[in-house]
Design a protein around this motif. Sequence first.
Motif, mmCIF file in Angstrom:
data_model
loop_
_atom_site.group_PDB
_atom_site.id
_atom_site.type_symbol
_atom_site.label_atom_id
_atom_site.label_comp_id
_atom_site.label_asym_id
_atom_site.label_seq_id
_atom_site.Cartn_x
_atom_site.Cartn_y
_atom_site.Cartn_z
ATOM 1 N N GLU A 38 1.647 -86.623 -52.730
ATOM 2 C CA GLU A 38 0.420 -87.404 -52.518
ATOM 3 C C GLU A 38 0.551 -88.834 -53.063
ATOM 4 O O GLU A 38 1.451 -89.568 -52.679
ATOM 5 C CB GLU A 38 -0.785 -86.642 -53.107
ATOM 6 C CG GLU A 38 -2.123 -87.099 -52.481
ATOM 7 C CD GLU A 38 -3.270 -87.257 -53.484
ATOM 8 O OE1 GLU A 38 -3.041 -87.294 -54.694
ATOM 9 O OE2 GLU A 38 -4.429 -87.380 -53.040
ATOM 10 N N ASP A 39 -0.292 -89.171 -54.037
ATOM 11 C CA ASP A 39 -0.462 -90.593 -54.360
ATOM 12 C C ASP A 39 0.728 -91.266 -55.030
ATOM 13 O O ASP A 39 0.787 -92.497 -55.076
ATOM 14 C CB ASP A 39 -1.720 -90.778 -55.213
ATOM 15 C CG ASP A 39 -2.990 -90.711 -54.372
ATOM 16 O OD1 ASP A 39 -2.864 -90.593 -53.137
ATOM 17 O OD2 ASP A 39 -4.092 -90.780 -54.939
ATOM 18 N N ARG A 70 2.105 -80.825 -55.015
ATOM 19 C CA ARG A 70 0.835 -81.440 -54.624
ATOM 20 C C ARG A 70 0.971 -82.010 -53.215
ATOM 21 O O ARG A 70 1.786 -82.895 -52.977
ATOM 22 C CB ARG A 70 0.415 -82.542 -55.597
ATOM 23 C CG ARG A 70 -0.911 -83.180 -55.156
ATOM 24 C CD ARG A 70 -1.555 -84.040 -56.213
ATOM 25 N NE ARG A 70 -0.897 -85.319 -56.411
ATOM 26 C CZ ARG A 70 -1.433 -86.352 -57.042
ATOM 27 N NH1 ARG A 70 -2.655 -86.239 -57.568
ATOM 28 N NH2 ARG A 70 -0.776 -87.477 -57.204
ATOM 29 N N LYS A 101 -8.346 -84.026 -54.355
ATOM 30 C CA LYS A 101 -9.612 -84.547 -53.796
ATOM 31 C C LYS A 101 -10.399 -83.466 -53.053
ATOM 32 O O LYS A 101 -10.949 -83.714 -51.961
ATOM 33 C CB LYS A 101 -9.343 -85.735 -52.873
ATOM 34 C CG LYS A 101 -8.603 -86.875 -53.591
ATOM 35 C CD LYS A 101 -8.349 -88.052 -52.678
ATOM 36 C CE LYS A 101 -7.586 -89.173 -53.340
ATOM 37 N NZ LYS A 101 -6.165 -88.924 -53.647
ATOM 38 N N GLN A 134 -7.869 -80.082 -57.405
ATOM 39 C CA GLN A 134 -8.201 -81.291 -58.163
ATOM 40 C C GLN A 134 -9.621 -81.742 -57.834
ATOM 41 O O GLN A 134 -9.978 -81.887 -56.654
ATOM 42 C CB GLN A 134 -7.240 -82.408 -57.780
ATOM 43 C CG GLN A 134 -5.984 -82.468 -58.607
ATOM 44 C CD GLN A 134 -5.272 -83.783 -58.354
ATOM 45 O OE1 GLN A 134 -4.624 -83.933 -57.325
ATOM 46 N NE2 GLN A 134 -5.395 -84.719 -59.276
ATOM 47 N N GLU A 136 -12.004 -84.717 -57.916
ATOM 48 C CA GLU A 136 -11.746 -86.159 -58.034
ATOM 49 C C GLU A 136 -12.858 -87.015 -57.461
ATOM 50 O O GLU A 136 -12.680 -88.224 -57.296
ATOM 51 C CB GLU A 136 -10.441 -86.511 -57.309
ATOM 52 C CG GLU A 136 -9.278 -85.616 -57.711
ATOM 53 C CD GLU A 136 -7.938 -86.240 -57.368
ATOM 54 O OE1 GLU A 136 -7.528 -87.181 -58.042
ATOM 55 O OE2 GLU A 136 -7.320 -85.773 -56.396
ATOM 56 N N ASP A 163 -8.995 -91.213 -59.532
ATOM 57 C CA ASP A 163 -9.766 -91.169 -58.288
ATOM 58 C C ASP A 163 -11.245 -90.977 -58.556
ATOM 59 O O ASP A 163 -12.091 -91.520 -57.842
ATOM 60 C CB ASP A 163 -9.241 -90.039 -57.393
ATOM 61 C CG ASP A 163 -8.071 -90.502 -56.558
ATOM 62 O OD1 ASP A 163 -8.236 -91.470 -55.810
ATOM 63 O OD2 ASP A 163 -6.974 -89.913 -56.694
HETATM 64 MG MG MG Z 1 -5.940 -88.508 -57.757
#
Ligand code: MG
Length: 319
Positions: A38-39, A70, A101, A134, A136, A163
Motif C-alpha cells: 500500500e502506501d 498489507r 482504510k 486498519q 484510519e 491517515d
Molecule cells: Mg495509513
Amino acid sequence: MTESLRPRRSCLAVPGSNPRFLEKAKSLPADQVFLDIEDAVAPLAKPDARKNIVAALNEGGWGNKIRAVRVNDLTTSWTYRDVIEVVEGAGQNLDCIMLPKVQSAAQVEWLDMLLTQIEKTMGFEVGKIGIEAQIENAQGLIAIDAIAKASPRIETLIFGPADFMASINMKTLVVGEQPAGYDVGDAYHHILMSILMAARANNKQAIDGPYLQIRDLDGYRRVAGRSAALGFDGKWVLHPGQVDIANEVYAPSQEDYDHAELILDAYDYYTSEAGGKKGSAMLGDEMIDEASRKMALVISAKGRAAGLTRTSVFTPPEA
Ligand code: MG
Ligand code: GLV
C-alpha cells in the motif's frame, strides 16, 4: 484479554518494493512483519512489490514472526489483484492479510469471501489466513464494532494515525503528537479507547500505528507508553531502532510480572481449603480478591507471551 492470539508487541513495516529491506526484516526481533503493497509503495512499483513479497514469503527464514501482507484499500483498483496474486502465490507461508482504510463490515466480508475462494481453489486449509483491519478514518471508527464482528478471520484492529489525522482534518503534521492549540488532554484518546473497546469486546488485539520521527526514540517510547498503558497489545515499528523499545514497552516489567504471578498463587491458596476458602485476603499490604486475579491474569499472560520467567515464589503464611 486475547489469550489465544500470538504476541504482536512490535509490528514491522517492510515496503514490498525493496528486496533488501525484505531480506533484512527476517533477522530483526519483531513479533510481526507486514510486507506492504500500500502506501509505502509507489503505484508504478506495486506489480513488482507483489512478486517480491511472494518470493520473500516462499523463501522462508521468518522464524516465529507473524507474516502479514498489507494490500491496497478497497477504493483503489489494486486490491483484488493484490490478494489473488499474494495468496495464490504464497498462501501457505502467510498468516494474515492486512486491509487498510476499512470503512465497513462489507469490506471485510468481501475479503473473507475472496480468501475462502482462493483457499478452496488452491487446496489450502479454509479459514486459516487471518485479517487485520486498519481503522484510519471516521467511517471506520463509527463502524468499528461491526467491522470487528464481520469475520472470524479478524485478529487485530489497528489505529492508522497518519491517515486518520488527514481524514478528520486534524491540524498537525506530526503523527502521534498533539495538535498545537489543543491543550486540554489527549486528542487521540477517544480514537484509541474506541479501538480498544471494540477489540476487547470482540476478543481481538488492539494495535497502535506508526511513529514517523524514526530518529526520535524517546518520542517513540513516550507515545508507545501511552497506548501500552491503556492496554494496547503492540505498535508498528518503521525502523530497526524501534523494535526493542516496542518489545519492552508492550510487555509488562519484570516487577509487575512477578507481582501478577504472586497474586495468582496467593489467591489460589487463599480460596482453597488449606487457605481458609476466603474470597478476599491480604498479600502483604494489599487486599486481593477475584477482580485482582483477573487483572493479574492479563499481566501474567502478556509476560508469559513475552517470554518472561518469574523471579519470586509465593510462600503460604505459617498456620
Ligand atoms: Mg495509513
Ligand atoms: C498507517 O497506515 C497510518 O496511516 O498511520
